[in-house]
Design a protein around this motif. Sequence first.
Motif, PDB file in Angstrom:
ATOM      1  N   LYS A 125      -4.873  22.056  -4.216  1.00  0.00           N
ATOM      2  CA  LYS A 125      -3.986  22.608  -3.209  1.00  0.00           C
ATOM      3  C   LYS A 125      -4.216  24.094  -3.114  1.00  0.00           C
ATOM      4  O   LYS A 125      -4.818  24.705  -3.996  1.00  0.00           O
ATOM      5  N   PRO A 126      -3.737  24.740  -2.053  1.00  0.00           N
ATOM      6  CA  PRO A 126      -3.883  26.174  -1.959  1.00  0.00           C
ATOM      7  C   PRO A 126      -3.143  26.850  -3.083  1.00  0.00           C
ATOM      8  O   PRO A 126      -2.186  26.314  -3.639  1.00  0.00           O
ATOM      9  N   PRO A 127      -3.590  28.067  -3.448  1.00  0.00           N
ATOM     10  CA  PRO A 127      -2.906  28.767  -4.528  1.00  0.00           C
ATOM     11  C   PRO A 127      -1.435  28.949  -4.235  1.00  0.00           C
ATOM     12  O   PRO A 127      -1.018  29.202  -3.110  1.00  0.00           O
ATOM     13  N   THR A 128      -0.607  28.782  -5.273  1.00  0.00           N
ATOM     14  CA  THR A 128       0.824  28.963  -5.124  1.00  0.00           C
ATOM     15  C   THR A 128       1.142  30.420  -4.847  1.00  0.00           C
ATOM     16  O   THR A 128       0.621  31.320  -5.483  1.00  0.00           O
ATOM     17  N   LEU A 129       1.976  30.683  -3.867  1.00  0.00           N
ATOM     18  CA  LEU A 129       2.362  32.050  -3.562  1.00  0.00           C
ATOM     19  C   LEU A 129       3.231  32.600  -4.665  1.00  0.00           C
ATOM     20  O   LEU A 129       4.018  31.893  -5.265  1.00  0.00           O
ATOM     21  N   HIS A 130       3.073  33.897  -4.935  1.00  0.00           N
ATOM     22  CA  HIS A 130       3.859  34.542  -5.962  1.00  0.00           C
ATOM     23  C   HIS A 130       4.796  35.547  -5.316  1.00  0.00           C
ATOM     24  O   HIS A 130       4.626  35.942  -4.182  1.00  0.00           O
ATOM     25  N   GLY A 131       5.754  35.980  -6.059  1.00  0.00           N
ATOM     26  CA  GLY A 131       6.709  36.942  -5.548  1.00  0.00           C
ATOM     27  C   GLY A 131       8.112  36.445  -5.760  1.00  0.00           C
ATOM     28  O   GLY A 131       8.342  35.369  -6.325  1.00  0.00           O
ATOM     29  N   PRO A 132       9.111  37.204  -5.290  1.00  0.00           N
ATOM     30  CA  PRO A 132      10.513  36.831  -5.534  1.00  0.00           C
ATOM     31  C   PRO A 132      10.871  35.450  -4.998  1.00  0.00           C
ATOM     32  O   PRO A 132      11.594  34.708  -5.654  1.00  0.00           O
ATOM     33  N   SER A 133      10.382  35.108  -3.804  1.00  0.00           N
ATOM     34  CA  SER A 133      10.748  33.823  -3.208  1.00  0.00           C
ATOM     35  C   SER A 133      10.195  32.657  -4.015  1.00  0.00           C
ATOM     36  O   SER A 133      10.910  31.703  -4.324  1.00  0.00           O
ATOM     37  N   ALA A 134       8.895  32.742  -4.379  1.00  0.00           N
ATOM     38  CA  ALA A 134       8.280  31.671  -5.160  1.00  0.00           C
ATOM     39  C   ALA A 134       8.930  31.574  -6.533  1.00  0.00           C
ATOM     40  O   ALA A 134       9.122  30.473  -7.065  1.00  0.00           O
ATOM     41  N   ARG A 135       9.291  32.716  -7.100  1.00  0.00           N
ATOM     42  CA  ARG A 135       9.913  32.713  -8.417  1.00  0.00           C
ATOM     43  C   ARG A 135      11.297  32.078  -8.364  1.00  0.00           C
ATOM     44  O   ARG A 135      11.683  31.317  -9.249  1.00  0.00           O
ATOM     45  N   SER A 136      12.055  32.376  -7.314  1.00  0.00           N
ATOM     46  CA  SER A 136      13.378  31.770  -7.163  1.00  0.00           C
ATOM     47  C   SER A 136      13.264  30.266  -6.980  1.00  0.00           C
ATOM     48  O   SER A 136      14.046  29.497  -7.556  1.00  0.00           O
ATOM     49  N   THR A 137      12.282  29.842  -6.176  1.00  0.00           N
ATOM     50  CA  THR A 137      12.070  28.413  -5.987  1.00  0.00           C
ATOM     51  C   THR A 137      11.672  27.741  -7.287  1.00  0.00           C
ATOM     52  O   THR A 137      12.154  26.653  -7.616  1.00  0.00           O
ATOM     53  N   GLY A 138      10.788  28.396  -8.042  1.00  0.00           N
ATOM     54  CA  GLY A 138      10.369  27.849  -9.324  1.00  0.00           C
ATOM     55  C   GLY A 138      11.523  27.709 -10.288  1.00  0.00           C
ATOM     56  O   GLY A 138      11.636  26.707 -11.009  1.00  0.00           O
ATOM     57  N   LEU A 139      12.407  28.709 -10.308  1.00  0.00           N
ATOM     58  CA  LEU A 139      13.564  28.646 -11.191  1.00  0.00           C
ATOM     59  C   LEU A 139      14.484  27.501 -10.800  1.00  0.00           C
ATOM     60  O   LEU A 139      14.986  26.760 -11.653  1.00  0.00           O
ATOM     61  N   ARG A 148       4.118  25.836 -12.380  1.00  0.00           N
ATOM     62  CA  ARG A 148       3.133  26.520 -11.543  1.00  0.00           C
ATOM     63  C   ARG A 148       3.716  27.783 -10.914  1.00  0.00           C
ATOM     64  O   ARG A 148       3.017  28.778 -10.718  1.00  0.00           O
ATOM     65  N   ARG A 149       4.995  27.751 -10.554  1.00  0.00           N
ATOM     66  CA  ARG A 149       5.598  28.885  -9.848  1.00  0.00           C
ATOM     67  C   ARG A 149       6.180  29.928 -10.805  1.00  0.00           C
ATOM     68  O   ARG A 149       6.404  31.060 -10.400  1.00  0.00           O
ATOM     69  N   LEU A 150       6.445  29.530 -12.031  1.00  0.00           N
ATOM     70  CA  LEU A 150       6.960  30.477 -13.012  1.00  0.00           C
ATOM     71  C   LEU A 150       5.835  30.799 -13.983  1.00  0.00           C
ATOM     72  O   LEU A 150       4.884  31.462 -13.646  1.00  0.00           O
ATOM     73  N   SER A 151       5.950  30.343 -15.208  1.00  0.00           N
ATOM     74  CA  SER A 151       4.917  30.438 -16.229  1.00  0.00           C
ATOM     75  C   SER A 151       5.308  29.470 -17.319  1.00  0.00           C
ATOM     76  O   SER A 151       6.475  29.061 -17.395  1.00  0.00           O
ATOM     77  N   PRO A 152       4.362  29.039 -18.178  1.00  0.00           N
ATOM     78  CA  PRO A 152       4.725  28.088 -19.221  1.00  0.00           C
ATOM     79  C   PRO A 152       5.849  28.585 -20.112  1.00  0.00           C
ATOM     80  O   PRO A 152       6.746  27.822 -20.475  1.00  0.00           O
ATOM     81  N   GLN A 153       5.808  29.881 -20.485  1.00  0.00           N
ATOM     82  CA  GLN A 153       6.826  30.371 -21.417  1.00  0.00           C
ATOM     83  C   GLN A 153       8.212  30.434 -20.779  1.00  0.00           C
ATOM     84  O   GLN A 153       9.216  30.107 -21.413  1.00  0.00           O
ATOM     85  N   VAL A 154       8.316  30.843 -19.520  1.00  0.00           N
ATOM     86  CA  VAL A 154       9.620  30.935 -18.866  1.00  0.00           C
ATOM     87  C   VAL A 154      10.165  29.538 -18.572  1.00  0.00           C
ATOM     88  O   VAL A 154      11.328  29.237 -18.849  1.00  0.00           O
TER      89      VAL A 154
END
Length: 351
Positions: A5-19, A256-262
Motif C-alpha cells: 500500500k502507499p506509505p502511511t501519512l505521518h503527522g498529527p492527524s495520522a497519529r491521532s487516528t493511530g491512537l 503502522r501509524r504510531l510506533s511499536p513502542q507507543v
Amino acid sequence: MPDSKPPTLHGPSARSTGLALALLSAVAFGGSGPAAKPLINAGLEPLHVTWLRVAGAAVLLLPLAWRHRALPLRHPALLAGFGLLAVAGVQACYFVAISRIPVGVALLIEYLAPALVLGWVRFVRRRPVSRAAGIGVVLAVGGLACVVEVWAGLGFDPLGLLFALGAACCQVGYFVLADHGADGGAAPDPLGVVAYGLLIGALVLTAVARPWEMAWPVLGGRAQLAGLQVPTAALLVWIVLVATVAAYLTGVIAVRRLSPQVAGVVACLEAVVATVLAWVLLGERLSAVQLLGGAVVLAGAYVAQRATPAAAPAVPVTEPVGGGGTPGREDVGDGTAGGAGRRLSEDTPAP
C-alpha cells in the motif's frame, strides 16, 4: 494483485487516528476474556476456545488472503513470524503459563512486552527512545501490577515463568512485525498480513489444541453471562468478529501509524478493559487498588503516546547538513511508524 500500500501519512492527524485505532484494538482484545470464560465454564477447554477463535477468524478473512495471494511469495518470513509469534505463540504460551502460575502473575509478565519493545528498539535497531516513553512503560507496568493484584499469588513455577516470558516475547513479535517494512515506504498491506497470520496460526494451533477432541455439543447450548443464559454461539461470534478480526486489524494498522513502542504501551489498556468487563459481566468486582492501577495504566499510555513527535521533517533537526541532509542517518529516530522523522527525544543521545 499488489500486496503493498502507499506509505502511511505521518503527522498529527495520522497519529491521532493511530491512537484511536490502538484504543479500539485494546478494547476489542480486552473483550475476549469475559466472553471466553463462560464458554470455558460451559465445558470447553481453554485451548479449544483459542482454536475456535483463531480458526474462525482465519476462515472469515479467506477473501482477504485470496486478494493478497502474492503476499506469501514476497514476504514468507514475515507471514510465518506473524502467524507463529503474534497469533499462535502468544495464545499457546499464555495458556501453558496460567496452568502453572497464577493468572495475575502471568498477565503481568506478558505485559512486560512494551518494555521489551523499547529494549528492542534501543539495542537491536539502535534507535534512540525518549525518557517520556520509558516513564510511560514504567507507569503502565506498575499500574498493571495493581490491576491484576500480582501480590495475591507469587508461587512461581520455573516452567510457568518461562512460558509467561515466552508470551511476552511473542507479543513483542506482534508489535515489531506489524511495523515491518513501514520505514521503507513499501510495507505489505496490514490486511493481508493479518489474514495470512491467522491462517498460519490456525494451522499451528490445530496441532496443539487437537480440536477433534473438543466437546462440540457445547456450541449448541447456552452459557451464563451477567446472570443471563446466552447462546454459546453468540459468544463465539463476538470472540471471532470483535476480539480477533477487529482487534488484530485495528492493532496492526495502529502500529503502522504510531510506533511499536507507543502502540505497545497503549495495548496495556487491554488488561484494564478485561478487568472492568469482568466486573460488569461476570461479577468479578474491582478493589480500590485495582481502580488506582487502572488509572496509572491510563496515565502511562498517555505519557508514552505523547512521546511521539507531532511532525516528521525529512532531515535531522539536531545537526544541519549541507545539500539537504540524509534521512537515512543513524541519528535520525523513528518516532513514527514509518521510521522517517526526528528523534523521539532531543535529550536522548543517538547511538
